[in-house]
Design a protein around this motif. Sequence first.
Motif, PDB file in Angstrom:
ATOM      1  N   UNK A   1       0.766  -1.226  -0.092  1.00  0.00           N
ATOM      2  CA  UNK A   1       0.254   0.020  -0.022  1.00  0.00           C
ATOM      3  C   UNK A   1       0.675   1.325  -0.049  1.00  0.00           C
ATOM      4  N   UNK A   2       2.009   1.168   0.743  1.00  0.00           N
ATOM      5  CA  UNK A   2       2.973   2.363   0.832  1.00  0.00           C
ATOM      6  C   UNK A   2       3.727   2.566  -0.499  1.00  0.00           C
ATOM      7  N   UNK A   3       3.864   1.456  -1.233  1.00  0.00           N
ATOM      8  CA  UNK A   3       4.400   1.708  -2.445  1.00  0.00           C
ATOM      9  C   UNK A   3       3.987   2.201  -3.512  1.00  0.00           C
ATOM     10  N   UNK A   4       3.813   3.519  -3.385  1.00  0.00           N
ATOM     11  CA  UNK A   4       3.004   4.057  -4.895  1.00  0.00           C
ATOM     12  C   UNK A   4       3.430   4.002  -5.981  1.00  0.00           C
ATOM     13  N   UNK A   5       4.968   3.985  -6.210  1.00  0.00           N
ATOM     14  CA  UNK A   5       5.722   4.056  -7.348  1.00  0.00           C
ATOM     15  C   UNK A   5       5.995   2.511  -8.109  1.00  0.00           C
ATOM     16  N   UNK A   6       5.640   1.556  -7.143  1.00  0.00           N
ATOM     17  CA  UNK A   6       5.771   0.256  -7.781  1.00  0.00           C
ATOM     18  C   UNK A   6       7.173  -0.175  -7.774  1.00  0.00           C
ATOM     19  N   UNK A   7       8.056   0.153  -7.376  1.00  0.00           N
ATOM     20  CA  UNK A   7       9.433  -0.030  -7.645  1.00  0.00           C
ATOM     21  C   UNK A   7       9.847  -0.753  -6.225  1.00  0.00           C
ATOM     22  N   UNK A   8       9.133  -0.964  -5.414  1.00  0.00           N
ATOM     23  CA  UNK A   8       9.413  -1.680  -3.949  1.00  0.00           C
ATOM     24  C   UNK A   8      10.217  -1.079  -2.981  1.00  0.00           C
ATOM     25  N   UNK A   9      10.714   0.297  -3.091  1.00  0.00           N
ATOM     26  CA  UNK A   9      11.491   1.077  -2.243  1.00  0.00           C
ATOM     27  C   UNK A   9      10.853   1.889  -1.529  1.00  0.00           C
ATOM     28  N   UNK A  10      11.390   1.847  -0.164  1.00  0.00           N
ATOM     29  CA  UNK A  10      10.559   2.689   0.997  1.00  0.00           C
ATOM     30  C   UNK A  10      11.652   3.414   1.771  1.00  0.00           C
ATOM     31  N   UNK A  11      11.278   4.545   2.202  1.00  0.00           N
ATOM     32  CA  UNK A  11      12.216   5.175   3.276  1.00  0.00           C
ATOM     33  C   UNK A  11      12.380   4.521   4.661  1.00  0.00           C
ATOM     34  N   UNK A  12      13.044   5.230   5.416  1.00  0.00           N
ATOM     35  CA  UNK A  12      13.341   4.924   6.920  1.00  0.00           C
ATOM     36  C   UNK A  12      12.167   5.034   7.732  1.00  0.00           C
ATOM     37  N   UNK A  13      11.578   6.171   7.706  1.00  0.00           N
ATOM     38  CA  UNK A  13      10.227   6.299   8.430  1.00  0.00           C
ATOM     39  C   UNK A  13       9.138   5.369   8.076  1.00  0.00           C
ATOM     40  N   UNK A  14       9.264   4.883   6.924  1.00  0.00           N
ATOM     41  CA  UNK A  14       8.020   3.956   6.465  1.00  0.00           C
ATOM     42  C   UNK A  14       8.305   2.623   7.345  1.00  0.00           C
ATOM     43  N   UNK A  15       9.585   2.399   7.385  1.00  0.00           N
ATOM     44  CA  UNK A  15       9.804   0.850   7.998  1.00  0.00           C
ATOM     45  C   UNK A  15       9.634   1.085   9.600  1.00  0.00           C
ATOM     46  N   UNK A  16      10.119   2.199  10.143  1.00  0.00           N
ATOM     47  CA  UNK A  16       9.795   2.352  11.688  1.00  0.00           C
ATOM     48  C   UNK A  16       8.265   2.402  11.982  1.00  0.00           C
ATOM     49  N   UNK A  17       7.222   2.978  11.068  1.00  0.00           N
ATOM     50  CA  UNK A  17       6.041   3.156  11.339  1.00  0.00           C
ATOM     51  C   UNK A  17       5.351   1.827  11.379  1.00  0.00           C
ATOM     52  N   UNK A  18       5.868   0.767  10.547  1.00  0.00           N
ATOM     53  CA  UNK A  18       5.525  -0.274  10.345  1.00  0.00           C
ATOM     54  C   UNK A  18       5.872  -1.461  11.372  1.00  0.00           C
ATOM     55  N   UNK A  19       6.925  -1.199  12.071  1.00  0.00           N
ATOM     56  CA  UNK A  19       7.284  -1.798  13.424  1.00  0.00           C
ATOM     57  C   UNK A  19       6.574  -1.451  14.385  1.00  0.00           C
ATOM     58  N   UNK A  20       6.149  -0.363  14.390  1.00  0.00           N
ATOM     59  CA  UNK A  20       5.014   0.199  15.486  1.00  0.00           C
ATOM     60  C   UNK A  20       3.951  -0.336  15.391  1.00  0.00           C
ATOM     61  N   UNK A  21       3.344  -0.361  14.127  1.00  0.00           N
ATOM     62  CA  UNK A  21       2.040  -0.733  13.921  1.00  0.00           C
ATOM     63  C   UNK A  21       1.723  -2.118  14.328  1.00  0.00           C
ATOM     64  N   UNK A  22       2.583  -3.097  14.011  1.00  0.00           N
ATOM     65  CA  UNK A  22       2.639  -4.582  14.050  1.00  0.00           C
ATOM     66  C   UNK A  22       3.470  -4.771  15.390  1.00  0.00           C
ATOM     67  N   UNK A  23       3.646  -4.336  16.282  1.00  0.00           N
ATOM     68  CA  UNK A  23       4.105  -4.407  17.629  1.00  0.00           C
ATOM     69  C   UNK A  23       5.317  -5.261  17.397  1.00  0.00           C
ATOM     70  N   UNK A  24       6.170  -4.888  16.657  1.00  0.00           N
ATOM     71  CA  UNK A  24       7.457  -5.752  16.401  1.00  0.00           C
ATOM     72  C   UNK A  24       8.552  -4.872  17.184  1.00  0.00           C
ATOM     73  N   UNK A  25       9.127  -5.363  18.369  1.00  0.00           N
ATOM     74  CA  UNK A  25       9.714  -4.469  19.112  1.00  0.00           C
ATOM     75  C   UNK A  25      11.286  -4.969  18.510  1.00  0.00           C
ATOM     76  N   UNK A  26      12.004  -3.644  17.989  1.00  0.00           N
ATOM     77  CA  UNK A  26      13.406  -3.852  17.713  1.00  0.00           C
ATOM     78  C   UNK A  26      13.896  -2.534  18.472  1.00  0.00           C
ATOM     79  N   UNK A  27      15.029  -2.754  18.897  1.00  0.00           N
ATOM     80  CA  UNK A  27      16.027  -1.658  19.651  1.00  0.00           C
ATOM     81  C   UNK A  27      16.255  -0.820  18.440  1.00  0.00           C
ATOM     82  N   UNK A  28      16.346   0.653  19.018  1.00  0.00           N
ATOM     83  CA  UNK A  28      16.897   1.893  18.216  1.00  0.00           C
ATOM     84  C   UNK A  28      18.327   1.490  17.557  1.00  0.00           C
TER      85      UNK A  28
END
Length: 598
Positions: A438-465
């Motif tokens: 859904x986040x991949x608007x361009x269709x090339x499969x590339x996302x930035x750092x903020x997108x991955x951080x937000x995904x980990x928070x939404x799905x409650x996956x705990x990874x240290x900073x």
Amino acid sequence: MDLEIKGVAVSSRSQTQLFSRRKNPLHQEWTSRSWSTQNSCPLEVPPLDLGSLVDSDEEDDFSHAPISTVPIHFDPPKLSPALGWAVPCYKTYMQHHLSEVQDIIPEDLPAPSGKYKLKYQQYETDMKEGYKQYIQRNAEKAKSISIHESSRKQTNEKCDQAEEASMDDLMTLDRKALLQQAYAENPSHKLHCAQKSEAETVAVEKMKQTVAEQMMIDQLCRAVISDPEQNVKIKKEESTCFLPDSKGTPVRFRKRTLHETKIRTNSTLTETVLSHKLEFDGRILSRNGRDALRELIGFFFIRDKSLTVYEYRRFGKNRTNVLPFIQKNIYIHQCGRRKGQQYQLGDFYIGATLTFLSSDHPSLPGSIKENTFLRLRITSINQVALDSLKAFSGGAEDVICEEANDRLLFRAIQDGLKKQLHKSGVRILTGLGKYFHHLDKEGNGLLDKADFKQALEIFHLEVSEKDFESSWLILKGNGSDKDRVDYGEFKRAIIGEMNEYRKSFVRKAFMKLDFNKTGTVPIIDIRKCYCAKKHPQVISGHSTEEEIKSSFLETLKDACNKSDEVSYGEFEDYYEGLSIGIAEDEDFVRILCTPWGI
């Protein structure tokens, strides 16, 4: 004395007819005289209307019986002088009981003394005071109990809400997905799977032999002709002066084939040179199902450190073809810690990833050229040939220290998340796939750092900073974009992936469904092909085949972006999440082989 009673005329014949029609007939015939003799009473007894004593049923209707007056003679009973008839008949209920009850309190009691009155007042005061204290104690006890119960109830409600939330998640997706693990408990057709695997092994060996033969033919026939050094020698021969010969033909017009040419170049290949090779199977790391399911077989030649990759293509049941996918050449690492270094023997092992520039291979399909890199994952390798080549070349090169540290970092992150994904892996992995898509608007499969951080928070996956920053630097160095990372690479690095042995069966199952080789399968075809007859709960009778099938389709549909079809990536994500909770490879293989019949 004669007494006239209005009622039914009593006779032996009529009375027998009347009482014989009742529900419970009497065994003894009654007569008016016997009845009057047995039930004699004094003269004061009022006359009885016997006609009103019949039942209310319709069958006991005496309306047809004639009413007549019959004189009946009563003889007064002879009573003993001690008893009188009038005693039980004329004494009322109150008079009878008053005669039996004696007076309990005498009438001539003296008045209470002052001392007794004082004691009575003191006793009454003590009783009232004790009763007040008893009420207060009960009130305080009830209040403390109510406070304790309310706090315990609130705590239980919070725990119940948390448990219900988790249980709701398990009931909706995870619990239904975990039903697929029950196939591992049914080793009924293990022999059948073994027989089928032997047949598949023979077919795979035949396919590899065909590819190897075609590779040898291609390299031996095309090596000299396609060598640029041959053109240089031909030009030198053409520049030399020679007398024209009417019978001869100039060299530039001659037919240049392998068997007719007499030119020998320095890089001429022989069968001996090509025989020192390492054979491996590969697959393309791609979200495109058609590309991900290509059957690729590669060869690494130890003499010149070159490699080539061929594709084995099937057309129907009997028609096949072998085509070169990556031309034979010397290639280098395109990303990672060893970017720019040439491929060596130590780079080839099960699970290794080879990277190529898509622009260097114009014959690649258009869907692969859309990406900067072509990533090829090694799925299997000829271990016997690898061991012999290691001995021949003096051993494989050691992995550099930085790559080993990167693997340890990713392994530590994956181990930390494994407990969270043990029973909810299907829901989380399929949800991550949908979220990234859904986040991949361009269709090339590339996302930035903020997108991955937000995904980990939404799905409650705990990874240290610290771990996240370290992994981000590693992944950013492996890609072509400095600010964005491929989300497929991110999922494989942070969450991990099933081994290639398990993934090979996932590919087999999907290839059986995707007979058109389009990369997507309609839900209707999946419903037709999925068989739940051998599920343990179906065999035991606890569930029906339709219930197991519906639970599987419901969890699979939740992973799909389209409600009517399933792509290979979504199918792979489903079994990727299911694989996390299964320790043994054979159990996972049985889970796939039983419902899909592979």
